[in-house]
Design a protein around this motif. Structure first.
Motif, PDB file in Angstrom:
ATOM      1  N   ARG A  79      12.806  -1.678   6.061  1.00  0.00           N
ATOM      2  CA  ARG A  79      13.329  -2.886   5.441  1.00  0.00           C
ATOM      3  C   ARG A  79      13.038  -2.896   3.947  1.00  0.00           C
ATOM      4  NH1 ARG A  79      11.821  -7.666   9.854  1.00  0.00           N
ATOM      5  NH2 ARG A  79      13.016  -6.761  11.595  1.00  0.00           N
ATOM      6  N   GLN A  80      13.992  -3.362   3.174  1.00  0.00           N
ATOM      7  CA  GLN A  80      13.869  -3.380   1.726  1.00  0.00           C
ATOM      8  C   GLN A  80      12.752  -4.308   1.271  1.00  0.00           C
ATOM      9  OE1 GLN A  80      15.639  -1.335  -0.029  1.00  0.00           O
ATOM     10  NE2 GLN A  80      15.367  -1.989  -2.158  1.00  0.00           N
ATOM     11  N   PHE A  81      12.594  -5.440   1.976  1.00  0.00           N
ATOM     12  CA  PHE A  81      11.588  -6.416   1.574  1.00  0.00           C
ATOM     13  C   PHE A  81      10.335  -6.230   2.422  1.00  0.00           C
ATOM     14  CE2 PHE A  81      15.718  -8.284   0.572  1.00  0.00           C
ATOM     15  CZ  PHE A  81      15.553  -8.501  -0.798  1.00  0.00           C
ATOM     16  N   PRO A  82       9.185  -6.088   1.764  1.00  0.00           N
ATOM     17  CA  PRO A  82       7.952  -5.807   2.502  1.00  0.00           C
ATOM     18  C   PRO A  82       7.474  -6.998   3.316  1.00  0.00           C
ATOM     19  CG  PRO A  82       7.494  -6.079   0.157  1.00  0.00           C
ATOM     20  CD  PRO A  82       8.980  -6.093   0.310  1.00  0.00           C
ATOM     21  N   VAL A  83       6.677  -6.697   4.346  1.00  0.00           N
ATOM     22  CA  VAL A  83       6.020  -7.737   5.141  1.00  0.00           C
ATOM     23  C   VAL A  83       5.013  -8.485   4.267  1.00  0.00           C
ATOM     24  CG1 VAL A  83       4.540  -8.155   7.150  1.00  0.00           C
ATOM     25  CG2 VAL A  83       6.319  -6.400   7.242  1.00  0.00           C
ATOM     26  N   TRP A  84       4.307  -7.745   3.447  1.00  0.00           N
ATOM     27  CA  TRP A  84       3.423  -8.330   2.441  1.00  0.00           C
ATOM     28  C   TRP A  84       3.243  -7.357   1.290  1.00  0.00           C
ATOM     29  CZ3 TRP A  84      -0.553  -5.043   1.797  1.00  0.00           C
ATOM     30  CH2 TRP A  84      -1.134  -4.417   2.897  1.00  0.00           C
ATOM     31  N   THR A  85       2.817  -7.886   0.161  1.00  0.00           N
ATOM     32  CA  THR A  85       2.547  -7.096  -1.034  1.00  0.00           C
ATOM     33  C   THR A  85       1.164  -7.453  -1.554  1.00  0.00           C
ATOM     34  OG1 THR A  85       4.897  -7.062  -1.647  1.00  0.00           O
ATOM     35  CG2 THR A  85       3.293  -6.563  -3.388  1.00  0.00           C
ATOM     36  N   PHE A  86       0.347  -6.434  -1.781  1.00  0.00           N
ATOM     37  CA  PHE A  86      -0.980  -6.658  -2.362  1.00  0.00           C
ATOM     38  C   PHE A  86      -0.970  -6.170  -3.804  1.00  0.00           C
ATOM     39  CE2 PHE A  86      -5.233  -5.137  -3.513  1.00  0.00           C
ATOM     40  CZ  PHE A  86      -5.937  -6.328  -3.370  1.00  0.00           C
ATOM     41  N   ARG A  87      -1.448  -6.995  -4.712  1.00  0.00           N
ATOM     42  CA  ARG A  87      -1.479  -6.662  -6.137  1.00  0.00           C
ATOM     43  C   ARG A  87      -2.847  -6.111  -6.512  1.00  0.00           C
ATOM     44  NH1 ARG A  87       2.112 -10.347  -5.001  1.00  0.00           N
ATOM     45  NH2 ARG A  87       4.074 -10.441  -6.187  1.00  0.00           N
ATOM     46  N   GLY A  88      -2.857  -4.857  -6.931  1.00  0.00           N
ATOM     47  CA  GLY A  88      -4.114  -4.187  -7.253  1.00  0.00           C
ATOM     48  C   GLY A  88      -4.598  -4.390  -8.662  1.00  0.00           C
ATOM     49  N   ARG A  89      -3.843  -5.167  -9.474  1.00  0.00           N
ATOM     50  CA  ARG A  89      -4.251  -5.585 -10.827  1.00  0.00           C
ATOM     51  C   ARG A  89      -4.235  -4.473 -11.861  1.00  0.00           C
ATOM     52  NH1 ARG A  89      -9.679  -8.675  -8.753  1.00  0.00           N
ATOM     53  NH2 ARG A  89      -8.678  -9.928  -7.120  1.00  0.00           N
ATOM     54  N   SER A  90      -4.139  -3.239 -11.432  1.00  0.00           N
ATOM     55  CA  SER A  90      -4.098  -2.104 -12.356  1.00  0.00           C
ATOM     56  C   SER A  90      -3.557  -0.901 -11.582  1.00  0.00           C
ATOM     57  CB  SER A  90      -5.494  -1.810 -12.917  1.00  0.00           C
ATOM     58  OG  SER A  90      -5.433  -0.814 -13.920  1.00  0.00           O
ATOM     59  N   LEU A  91      -3.539   0.259 -12.236  1.00  0.00           N
ATOM     60  CA  LEU A  91      -2.995   1.466 -11.625  1.00  0.00           C
ATOM     61  C   LEU A  91      -3.669   1.784 -10.296  1.00  0.00           C
ATOM     62  CD1 LEU A  91      -1.391   4.158 -11.633  1.00  0.00           C
ATOM     63  CD2 LEU A  91      -3.218   5.108 -13.061  1.00  0.00           C
ATOM     64  N   LEU A  92      -2.849   2.022  -9.270  1.00  0.00           N
ATOM     65  CA  LEU A  92      -3.314   2.535  -7.977  1.00  0.00           C
ATOM     66  C   LEU A  92      -2.831   3.982  -7.886  1.00  0.00           C
ATOM     67  CD1 LEU A  92      -2.349  -0.507  -5.721  1.00  0.00           C
ATOM     68  CD2 LEU A  92      -4.622   0.029  -6.627  1.00  0.00           C
ATOM     69  N   GLU A  93      -3.644   4.890  -8.384  1.00  0.00           N
ATOM     70  CA  GLU A  93      -3.217   6.291  -8.467  1.00  0.00           C
ATOM     71  C   GLU A  93      -3.338   7.011  -7.139  1.00  0.00           C
ATOM     72  OE1 GLU A  93      -4.108  10.314 -11.132  1.00  0.00           O
ATOM     73  OE2 GLU A  93      -5.205   8.464 -11.534  1.00  0.00           O
ATOM     74  N   PHE A  94      -4.302   6.596  -6.302  1.00  0.00           N
ATOM     75  CA  PHE A  94      -4.557   7.295  -5.045  1.00  0.00           C
ATOM     76  C   PHE A  94      -4.364   6.352  -3.864  1.00  0.00           C
ATOM     77  CE2 PHE A  94      -6.140  10.304  -7.964  1.00  0.00           C
ATOM     78  CZ  PHE A  94      -6.122  11.537  -7.317  1.00  0.00           C
ATOM     79  N   PRO A  95      -3.932   6.890  -2.724  1.00  0.00           N
ATOM     80  CA  PRO A  95      -3.604   6.034  -1.583  1.00  0.00           C
ATOM     81  C   PRO A  95      -4.842   5.473  -0.896  1.00  0.00           C
ATOM     82  CG  PRO A  95      -3.378   8.345  -0.987  1.00  0.00           C
ATOM     83  CD  PRO A  95      -3.643   8.309  -2.462  1.00  0.00           C
ATOM     84  N   PRO A  96      -4.639   4.429  -0.076  1.00  0.00           N
ATOM     85  CA  PRO A  96      -5.751   3.823   0.653  1.00  0.00           C
ATOM     86  C   PRO A  96      -6.079   4.565   1.935  1.00  0.00           C
ATOM     87  CG  PRO A  96      -3.746   2.619   1.103  1.00  0.00           C
ATOM     88  CD  PRO A  96      -3.382   3.716   0.130  1.00  0.00           C
ATOM     89  N   VAL A  97      -7.061   4.032   2.658  1.00  0.00           N
ATOM     90  CA  VAL A  97      -7.373   4.457   4.025  1.00  0.00           C
ATOM     91  C   VAL A  97      -7.359   3.206   4.904  1.00  0.00           C
ATOM     92  CG1 VAL A  97      -8.693   6.498   3.357  1.00  0.00           C
ATOM     93  CG2 VAL A  97      -9.863   4.283   3.574  1.00  0.00           C
ATOM     94  N   ILE A  98      -7.289   3.417   6.224  1.00  0.00           N
ATOM     95  CA  ILE A  98      -7.156   2.286   7.158  1.00  0.00           C
ATOM     96  C   ILE A  98      -8.198   2.411   8.263  1.00  0.00           C
ATOM     97  CG2 ILE A  98      -5.586   0.982   8.632  1.00  0.00           C
ATOM     98  CD1 ILE A  98      -3.265   2.495   7.358  1.00  0.00           C
ATOM     99  N   ALA A  99      -8.925   1.331   8.514  1.00  0.00           N
ATOM    100  CA  ALA A  99      -9.893   1.291   9.618  1.00  0.00           C
ATOM    101  C   ALA A  99     -10.320  -0.142   9.865  1.00  0.00           C
ATOM    102  CB  ALA A  99     -11.124   2.141   9.289  1.00  0.00           C
ATOM    103  N   TYR A 100     -10.688  -0.433  11.123  1.00  0.00           N
ATOM    104  CA  TYR A 100     -11.274  -1.716  11.505  1.00  0.00           C
ATOM    105  C   TYR A 100     -10.395  -2.902  11.107  1.00  0.00           C
ATOM    106  CZ  TYR A 100     -14.995   1.729  11.235  1.00  0.00           C
ATOM    107  OH  TYR A 100     -15.735   2.891  11.337  1.00  0.00           O
TER     108      TYR A 100
END
Length: 428
Positions: A81-102
């Motif tokens: 879908r073109q429109f995201p379920v949610w968007t989180f603003r990281g306030r600055s450059l997010l050069e590297f991806p996140p991880v997911i747990a818990y």
């Protein structure tokens, strides 16, 4: 007498020119592309699927310790879908991806703020301001989040500066332990009960994950910027001294050291981290080449050049070595031979690393676009009008796309149809 001196000088000049030409030709010969094969130090079997720890969905940069960037068992497919379920603003450059747990997503921005975000709603749960520069993904396990950090601003001041590796409680964000190392942009490797990181002081350090106690340290010949990869009882990494190293994971002792190929001009250094599969180590270099070394021997098994730097770390899936180049193209190399299976012109330089999910490889370009290509042939299946360095990671029901400073949660456009197809296939 004078004529004899002139003739001698002229002869020496011709000899020096000839030696110079011979040296250039030899250097060029040394740096030529080398084609590999599947009969020498190549294992045909596919890597075994990784079993994540309980409640851990995406444990570390590159998904697994071998840094293959290709989780198995995930059925997500574009379009999303073109429109995201949610968007989180990281306030600055997010050069590297996140991880997911818990039930949380952990990500670090360039000014060194660590965020824990609710996976379901994208709401901030806790944060930690390190007041240091950061250029790495976290790693997560044992209910801890491990983060490596650079020096305090300015970010390019390497001389006399230090860095940190910090272990946070995954639920509360409380610091469990922290250690001072050299400035580090090496995404932590969680290897059993060890956390392993490299740094600008030329060191690779292994700490006890639970306590932070130093287990071993290895000193290389140059800056270590990429993440460390693990396969079997060895860890692998590249350095800015033009070498790739293999160490014993238990002791930190060197097993072998390999080199990029000599060339006319600057010899290639290694910013990317290695990926390890099929008994080979795959890593790109700043000379524009993709390299394959034997994981056991360290011998060069193939090399193939692109038109520019390779900062991107490769994804490996079904004998495809997938990587982007600063020449604006994305490549699939044959894992055994190094032959180019296909090439996709992305229209922008590629710095970040790709991810493979259910036969689709995702990557972003520096001009702000994310692509999803069919791994079999390089055909474009999907694109999204944002992205920069990192591309995507995924849970079993969403992909998380990293823009310049925002994280987007995306779902399939027609998830019900996929569920119906899966049900029909299971009933046949």
């Amino acid at each position: 007498m004078r004529n004899r001196f002139v003739y001698t000088a002229a002869g020496l000049g011709v000899l020096l020119i000839a030696l110079g030409i011979a040296g250039v030709l030899y250097r060029k010969h040394q740096g030529r592309d080398i084609r590999g094969n599947s009969t020498i130090e190549f294992v045909e079997s596919e890597p075994k699927p990784v079993k994540e720890p309980p409640h851990v969905t995406w444990p570390m940069y590159g998904y697994d310790a071998a840094r293959l960037r290709a989780p198995e068992g995930n059925n997500l497919r574009p379009p999303f879908r073109q429109f995201p379920v949610w968007t989180f603003r990281g306030r600055s450059l997010l050069e590297f991806p996140p991880v997911i747990a818990y039930g949380r997503i952990y990500i670090v921005n360039n000014p060194g703020t660590v965020f824990a975000v609710s996976e379901s709603r994208g709401k901030l749960l806790w944060q930690y301001r390190s007041h240091r520069c950061a250029a790495a993904s976290p790693a997560v396990g044992q209910h801890l989040v491990f983060v490596s950090l650079l020096n305090k601003p300015p970010c390019n001041a390497a001389n006399g500066a230090d860095g940190k590796v910090i272990a946070f409680d995954a639920e509360t964000g409380r610091i469990r332990w922290q250690r001072t190392i050299g400035p580090s942009e090496s995404s932590p490797l969680l290897a059993g009960n060890l956390v392993i990181v490299g740094d600008w002081s030329h060191n690779v350090s292994a700490f006890a994950a639970a306590t932070g106690k130093l287990r071993w340290r290895f000193h290389a010949g140059g800056l270590i910027k990429g993440a460390i990869a693990l396969a079997g009882n060895r860890v692998y990494f590249g350095s800015y001294d033009t070498h790739v190293y293999a160490l014993n994971v238990r002791t930190g002792k060197q097993v072998w050291r390999a080199s990029s190929q000599p060339r006319i001009g600057r010899t290639g250094t290694f910013y990317a981290n290695p990926a390890v599969a099929y008994g080979r180590v795959y890593i790109g270099a700043t000379d524009g080449k993709m390299y394959s070394f034997g994981a056991t021997s360290g011998k060069l098994r193939w090399s193939n050049g692109t038109g520019n730097f390779i900062y991107s770390s490769a994804a490996v899936w079904r004998r495809n070595v997938l990587v982007g180049s600063y020449d604006g193209s994305f490549y699939s190399f044959d894992a055994a031979t190094g032959d180019v299976r296909w090439r996709f012109g992305a229209g922008g330089k590629i710095s970040g690393s790709p991810t493979v999910i259910n036969g689709v490889v995702y990557f972003s370009t520096l001009n702000g676009k994310t692509f999803g290509l069919d791994v079999r042939n390089g055909h474009k299946l999907w694109s999204y009008p944002t992205g920069q360095y990192a591309a995507v990671i995924a849970s079993h029901y969403r992909i998380y796309l990293v823009g310049f400073s925002k994280l987007y949660a995306l779902i399939e456009r027609h998830p019900a149809k996929r569920s119906a197809r899966k049900h029909a296939k299971g009933s046949s």
